[in-house]
Design a protein around this motif. Structure first.
Motif, PDB file in Angstrom:
ATOM      1  N   GLY A  40       0.833  -1.195   0.000  1.00 34.26           N
ATOM      2  CA  GLY A  40       0.000   0.000   0.000  1.00 34.26           C
ATOM      3  C   GLY A  40       0.865   1.242   0.000  1.00 34.26           C
ATOM      4  O   GLY A  40       1.723   1.411   0.878  1.00 34.26           O
ATOM      5  N   LEU A  41       0.684   2.106  -1.002  1.00 37.57           N
ATOM      6  CA  LEU A  41       1.519   3.292  -1.155  1.00 37.57           C
ATOM      7  C   LEU A  41       0.678   4.565  -1.165  1.00 37.57           C
ATOM      8  O   LEU A  41      -0.340   4.635  -1.860  1.00 37.57           O
ATOM      9  CB  LEU A  41       2.283   3.255  -2.489  1.00 37.57           C
ATOM     10  CG  LEU A  41       3.315   2.162  -2.732  1.00 37.57           C
ATOM     11  CD1 LEU A  41       3.855   2.295  -4.151  1.00 37.57           C
ATOM     12  CD2 LEU A  41       4.439   2.268  -1.715  1.00 37.57           C
ATOM     13  N   VAL A  43      -0.526  -3.975  -5.736  1.00 33.43           N
ATOM     14  CA  VAL A  43      -0.117  -2.688  -5.169  1.00 33.43           C
ATOM     15  C   VAL A  43      -1.331  -1.769  -5.152  1.00 33.43           C
ATOM     16  O   VAL A  43      -1.966  -1.545  -6.185  1.00 33.43           O
ATOM     17  CB  VAL A  43       1.011  -2.032  -5.994  1.00 33.43           C
ATOM     18  CG1 VAL A  43       1.415  -0.692  -5.366  1.00 33.43           C
ATOM     19  CG2 VAL A  43       2.217  -2.951  -6.115  1.00 33.43           C
ATOM     20  N   PHE A  44      -1.675  -1.267  -3.989  1.00 34.19           N
ATOM     21  CA  PHE A  44      -2.745  -0.288  -3.858  1.00 34.19           C
ATOM     22  C   PHE A  44      -2.115   1.091  -3.719  1.00 34.19           C
ATOM     23  O   PHE A  44      -1.265   1.302  -2.851  1.00 34.19           O
ATOM     24  CB  PHE A  44      -3.604  -0.546  -2.617  1.00 34.19           C
ATOM     25  CG  PHE A  44      -4.315  -1.867  -2.600  1.00 34.19           C
ATOM     26  CD1 PHE A  44      -4.402  -2.679  -3.733  1.00 34.19           C
ATOM     27  CD2 PHE A  44      -4.928  -2.316  -1.432  1.00 34.19           C
ATOM     28  CE1 PHE A  44      -5.058  -3.893  -3.698  1.00 34.19           C
ATOM     29  CE2 PHE A  44      -5.590  -3.528  -1.386  1.00 34.19           C
ATOM     30  CZ  PHE A  44      -5.655  -4.323  -2.516  1.00 34.19           C
ATOM     31  N   ARG A  65       1.346  -3.581 -13.893  1.00 37.62           N
ATOM     32  CA  ARG A  65       0.043  -4.236 -14.051  1.00 37.62           C
ATOM     33  C   ARG A  65      -0.610  -4.581 -12.714  1.00 37.62           C
ATOM     34  O   ARG A  65      -1.805  -4.882 -12.653  1.00 37.62           O
ATOM     35  CB  ARG A  65       0.195  -5.502 -14.901  1.00 37.62           C
ATOM     36  CG  ARG A  65       0.422  -5.219 -16.386  1.00 37.62           C
ATOM     37  CD  ARG A  65       0.297  -6.490 -17.196  1.00 37.62           C
ATOM     38  NE  ARG A  65       1.413  -7.401 -16.963  1.00 37.62           N
ATOM     39  CZ  ARG A  65       2.535  -7.409 -17.682  1.00 37.62           C
ATOM     40  NH1 ARG A  65       2.679  -6.550 -18.691  1.00 37.62           N
ATOM     41  NH2 ARG A  65       3.499  -8.276 -17.422  1.00 37.62           N
ATOM     42  N   ARG A  66       0.152  -4.550 -11.656  1.00 41.32           N
ATOM     43  CA  ARG A  66      -0.396  -4.892 -10.337  1.00 41.32           C
ATOM     44  C   ARG A  66      -1.004  -3.689  -9.624  1.00 41.32           C
ATOM     45  O   ARG A  66      -1.543  -3.818  -8.519  1.00 41.32           O
ATOM     46  CB  ARG A  66       0.702  -5.506  -9.466  1.00 41.32           C
ATOM     47  CG  ARG A  66       1.369  -6.703 -10.145  1.00 41.32           C
ATOM     48  CD  ARG A  66       2.562  -7.235  -9.345  1.00 41.32           C
ATOM     49  NE  ARG A  66       3.458  -7.978 -10.225  1.00 41.32           N
ATOM     50  CZ  ARG A  66       4.600  -8.545  -9.843  1.00 41.32           C
ATOM     51  NH1 ARG A  66       4.970  -8.450  -8.580  1.00 41.32           N
ATOM     52  NH2 ARG A  66       5.366  -9.197 -10.694  1.00 41.32           N
ATOM     53  N   LEU A  67      -0.927  -2.520 -10.215  1.00 41.38           N
ATOM     54  CA  LEU A  67      -1.386  -1.293  -9.572  1.00 41.38           C
ATOM     55  C   LEU A  67      -2.902  -1.151  -9.596  1.00 41.38           C
ATOM     56  O   LEU A  67      -3.546  -1.396 -10.611  1.00 41.38           O
ATOM     57  CB  LEU A  67      -0.795  -0.069 -10.283  1.00 41.38           C
ATOM     58  CG  LEU A  67       0.656   0.316  -9.974  1.00 41.38           C
ATOM     59  CD1 LEU A  67       1.101   1.421 -10.918  1.00 41.38           C
ATOM     60  CD2 LEU A  67       0.784   0.777  -8.538  1.00 41.38           C
ATOM     61  N   SER A  68      -3.455  -0.705  -8.477  1.00 43.71           N
ATOM     62  CA  SER A  68      -4.857  -0.295  -8.389  1.00 43.71           C
ATOM     63  C   SER A  68      -4.898   1.035  -7.650  1.00 43.71           C
ATOM     64  O   SER A  68      -4.388   1.142  -6.526  1.00 43.71           O
ATOM     65  CB  SER A  68      -5.697  -1.324  -7.624  1.00 43.71           C
ATOM     66  OG  SER A  68      -5.758  -2.553  -8.297  1.00 43.71           O
ATOM     67  N   TYR A  69      -5.483   2.054  -8.272  1.00 42.08           N
ATOM     68  CA  TYR A  69      -5.633   3.355  -7.623  1.00 42.08           C
ATOM     69  C   TYR A  69      -6.931   3.357  -6.818  1.00 42.08           C
ATOM     70  O   TYR A  69      -8.004   3.071  -7.351  1.00 42.08           O
ATOM     71  CB  TYR A  69      -5.635   4.475  -8.660  1.00 42.08           C
ATOM     72  CG  TYR A  69      -4.282   4.741  -9.256  1.00 42.08           C
ATOM     73  CD1 TYR A  69      -3.436   5.710  -8.725  1.00 42.08           C
ATOM     74  CD2 TYR A  69      -3.828   3.996 -10.347  1.00 42.08           C
ATOM     75  CE1 TYR A  69      -2.181   5.934  -9.262  1.00 42.08           C
ATOM     76  CE2 TYR A  69      -2.576   4.218 -10.898  1.00 42.08           C
ATOM     77  CZ  TYR A  69      -1.753   5.192 -10.354  1.00 42.08           C
ATOM     78  OH  TYR A  69      -0.505   5.416 -10.896  1.00 42.08           O
ATOM     79  N   GLY A  96     -10.684   6.388  -0.910  1.00 36.80           N
ATOM     80  CA  GLY A  96      -9.603   5.432  -0.699  1.00 36.80           C
ATOM     81  C   GLY A  96      -9.824   4.466   0.441  1.00 36.80           C
ATOM     82  O   GLY A  96      -9.497   3.275   0.340  1.00 36.80           O
ATOM     83  N   ARG A  97     -10.367   4.942   1.561  1.00 37.79           N
ATOM     84  CA  ARG A  97     -10.599   4.071   2.704  1.00 37.79           C
ATOM     85  C   ARG A  97     -11.566   2.951   2.342  1.00 37.79           C
ATOM     86  O   ARG A  97     -11.334   1.779   2.665  1.00 37.79           O
ATOM     87  CB  ARG A  97     -11.137   4.915   3.865  1.00 37.79           C
ATOM     88  CG  ARG A  97     -11.559   4.151   5.088  1.00 37.79           C
ATOM     89  CD  ARG A  97     -11.953   5.128   6.211  1.00 37.79           C
ATOM     90  NE  ARG A  97     -12.846   6.162   5.717  1.00 37.79           N
ATOM     91  CZ  ARG A  97     -14.167   6.066   5.621  1.00 37.79           C
ATOM     92  NH1 ARG A  97     -14.756   4.945   5.993  1.00 37.79           N
ATOM     93  NH2 ARG A  97     -14.896   7.068   5.184  1.00 37.79           N
TER      94      ARG A  97
END
Length: 402
Positions: A137-138, A168-169, A191-195, A379-380
């Motif tokens: 989580g970033l 990755v969030f 490709r693992r990123l989710s915003y 986001g929460r």
């Protein structure tokens, strides 16, 4: 291990601030709200321990505290007689032992894929052959792109991310800051990123009038609330605010509340209290309802930490932010991007002075902004939803990158 009663393990390396711990506590509470039968353990090293109220089902394991002196250079906070490597070994062993005993479905790692100085790697390697989903989580902006790229390559963070993490969030919006592009992530990890959107507290449920009356009484004055998260590096802003008050008072009838935060040194707190005597200024170390205080303000003055900034946006009150000058460029990058969209006002740290601050506060009190678009503050909720989805995948061993 069954998924009937899910288990979430969180690693949060917080240094001397409260931001990471605040964000992970909010995510844990939201996760548990949807599954009250779940269990969450957070491994953290905040020197003040469990500062925020935890939801039922959420507990903490405290690591010996360390602080970052400079990039790649750390030192113990309290165990100063010990060599840092000994403290680091102790922390790594506590993390691994806790993780293996807890047997989580999902591991959420906050901020650093490899942990401080690689302390998380033994646990990640142990989880490679177990049915555990690993998520990084970033917050959207970590530091200047060139700094992050250099440090992550030097410390092996990219390789750890590639080998050991499934997802990755990003707690932010791609249109504000594109993590993969700015930090030069290769396609296999991009490709693992989710915003998820920005993570902030739920809105304050209480009325704001009692808070205004507490400080203003029957005076028809404007209320200015100044906050800076934990407050460890907040003295320059608070010091300048006090110096700016005479000029501000000549222009506006107002009162100032300074919430110092628990990490502002006691000598600085006492200095502010003494100088506030005789001024329409209230100096308090903390407040129970920070969002309520923000919502009650005619103007919020704050630094540019992630949590403070997200919560400023969530209350929708006029805000003037002064990011810290360094050592990280993170706050300036975030606040300047938000100011470009007129979500808030800002004063660059190199321009901080009593006259400039007084002028900027008068402008913020008198001239409305014209926001461009609206910030994504989901986001929460979104991150908690995605964490629950991870449990569905934790029924077969995950080897990272899966």
């Amino acid at each position: 291990m069954t998924t009937d009663s899910p288990r979430l393990l969180i690693y949060s390396q917080d240094g001397l601030g409260l931001g990471h711990l605040r964000r992970t506590t909010l995510l844990a509470a939201e996760y548990l709200a949807a599954r009250p039968d779940a269990s969450v353990v957070t491994i953290s090293d905040s020197p003040i321990g469990q500062f925020f109220t935890a939801a039922p089902g959420h507990d903490f394991v405290k690591l010996p505290s360390i602080r970052k002196v400079s990039p790649g250079n750390w030192s113990p906070v309290r165990l100063e007689s010990l060599h840092f490597n000994d403290v680091l070994s102790m922390r790594a062993e506590i993390i691994k032992t806790t993780a293996l005993a807890f047997e989580p479905d999902v591991l959420l790692v906050d901020h650093m894929p490899h942990g401080a100085m690689g302390e998380l790697v033994p646990t990640l390697e142990a989880f490679d052959t177990r049915p555990v989903r690993t998520v990084l989580g970033l917050r959207d902006i970590l530091d200047a792109p060139e700094t992050v790229r250099r440090r992550w390559h030097l410390e092996g963070a990219f390789e750890v991310l590639r080998q050991h993490f499934d997802d990755v969030f990003v707690y932010g919006s791609q249109d504000v800051f594109d993590v993969a592009s700015h930090y030069a992530w290769e396609p296999d990890i991009s490709r693992r990123l989710s915003y998820c959107g920005y993570v902030c507290s739920p809105p304050s449920a209480g009325p704001t009038e009692p808070i205004r009356r507490q400080y203003l009484g029957d005076d028809d004055a404007e209320l200015i609330v100044a906050m800076a998260g934990g407050g460890a590096d907040a003295y320059p802003l608070f010091d300048t605010l006090l110096d700016a008050m005479p000029a501000l008072q000549r222009e506006r009838n107002c009162q100032l509340v300074i919430v110092t935060g628990p990490f502002l040194p006691a000598t600085h707190q006492e200095d502010l209290r003494q100088r506030a005597s005789g001024l329409p200024v209230h100096v308090v170390p903390s407040v129970q309802d920070s969002l309520g205080h923000m919502a009650a303000a005619d103007l919020i003055v704050a630094m540019g930490g992630y949590n403070t900034t997200a919560e400023v946006l969530s209350v929708g009150r006029p805000a003037l932010l002064v990011p810290r000058a360094g050592p990280s460029a993170e706050q300036t990058m975030r606040v300047s991007r938000f100011a470009e969209r007129e979500w808030l006002r800002w004063l660059p740290p190199e321009e901080l002075s009593a006259p400039a601050l007084a002028t900027s506060m008068v402008d913020a009190l008198t001239t409305p902004l014209q926001p461009v678009g609206t910030p994504d503050l989901s986001g929460r909720l979104r991150a908690a939803e995605l964490l629950h989805e991870q449990v569905e995948y934790a029924i077969v061993p995950a080897s990272g990158g899966g």
